[in-house]
Scaffold this motif. Structure first.
Motif, PDB file in Angstrom:
ATOM      1  N   LYS A 169      -7.298   6.572  -3.108  1.00  0.00           N
ATOM      2  CA  LYS A 169      -8.561   7.303  -2.958  1.00  0.00           C
ATOM      3  C   LYS A 169      -9.613   6.802  -3.946  1.00  0.00           C
ATOM      4  CE  LYS A 169      -6.711  11.430  -0.791  1.00  0.00           C
ATOM      5  NZ  LYS A 169      -6.605  12.887  -0.843  1.00  0.00           N
ATOM      6  N   GLU A 205      -1.267   8.055  -3.811  1.00  0.00           N
ATOM      7  CA  GLU A 205      -2.428   8.399  -2.991  1.00  0.00           C
ATOM      8  C   GLU A 205      -3.714   8.501  -3.808  1.00  0.00           C
ATOM      9  OE1 GLU A 205      -3.893  11.823   0.160  1.00  0.00           O
ATOM     10  OE2 GLU A 205      -1.847  11.875  -0.597  1.00  0.00           O
ATOM     11  N   GLU A 244       0.818  -1.213   0.000  1.00  0.00           N
ATOM     12  CA  GLU A 244       0.000   0.000   0.000  1.00  0.00           C
ATOM     13  C   GLU A 244       0.851   1.263   0.000  1.00  0.00           C
ATOM     14  OE1 GLU A 244      -3.603   2.046   2.594  1.00  0.00           O
ATOM     15  OE2 GLU A 244      -2.917   0.037   3.084  1.00  0.00           O
ATOM     16  N   ARG A 245       1.957   1.255   0.717  1.00  0.00           N
ATOM     17  CA  ARG A 245       2.784   2.467   0.811  1.00  0.00           C
ATOM     18  C   ARG A 245       3.402   2.865  -0.528  1.00  0.00           C
ATOM     19  NH1 ARG A 245       8.432   0.542   3.473  1.00  0.00           N
ATOM     20  NH2 ARG A 245       8.562  -1.371   2.261  1.00  0.00           N
TER      21      ARG A 245
END
Length: 147
Positions: A19, A15, A10-11
């Motif tokens: 979203k 972003e 995920e990192r």
């Protein structure tokens, strides 16, 4: 070149893509009713949502007990549906429903609901094999639901 898939932590995911996944979840769960509401709630533009919505999915390590609805466009040729079903059977998934339209201009639309079982092989690999099947023009995951 066929579609390629990547699994990332995920990192490492931008972003905006995270979203989009969240906006899709809000829509799927009925917490919001429009794309505009979902985009506003997670802080992205509608254009970002539409740009990426078909390309980002949350990875589920254990898809067992999940029903996946797939949609295909495929050439109208004898035996092709059988070849597609054979690929799914080879991966050990259970076919729940099949709906094929009457071919138009030599192309048939097909939707399949497939149950992923504990014995089912790698679903991403199954999808890639379906995409590579000669005569299959398009394969997409239309829906995913827990049984």
């Amino acid at each position: 070149m066929g579609t390629r898939y990547f699994v990332m932590k995920e990192r490492a995911v931008p972003e905006v893509l995270l979203k989009v996944v969240e906006a899709k979840r809000l829509l799927e769960t009925g917490k919001v009713h429009t794309v505009n509401e979902a985009a506003d709630q997670v802080g992205i533009s509608r254009s970002s949502f539409y740009k990426y919505k078909d390309d980002i999915f949350q990875f589920h390590e254990h898809l067992q007990g999940t029903t996946i609805t797939l949609t295909f466009q495929m050439e109208d040729e004898p035996g092709l549906l059988s070849d597609v079903l054979k690929i799914i059977a080879e991966f050990g998934a259970n076919i729940l429903t099949i709906h094929q339209s009457i071919p138009i201009n030599g192309v048939a639309s097909l939707s399949l609901s497939v149950q992923v079982l504990p014995t089912t092989g790698n679903v991403s690999e199954m999808l890639e094999n379906l995409r590579r099947q000669q005569g299959v023009m398009n394969v997409k995951i239309l829906a995913e639901s827990k049984n």
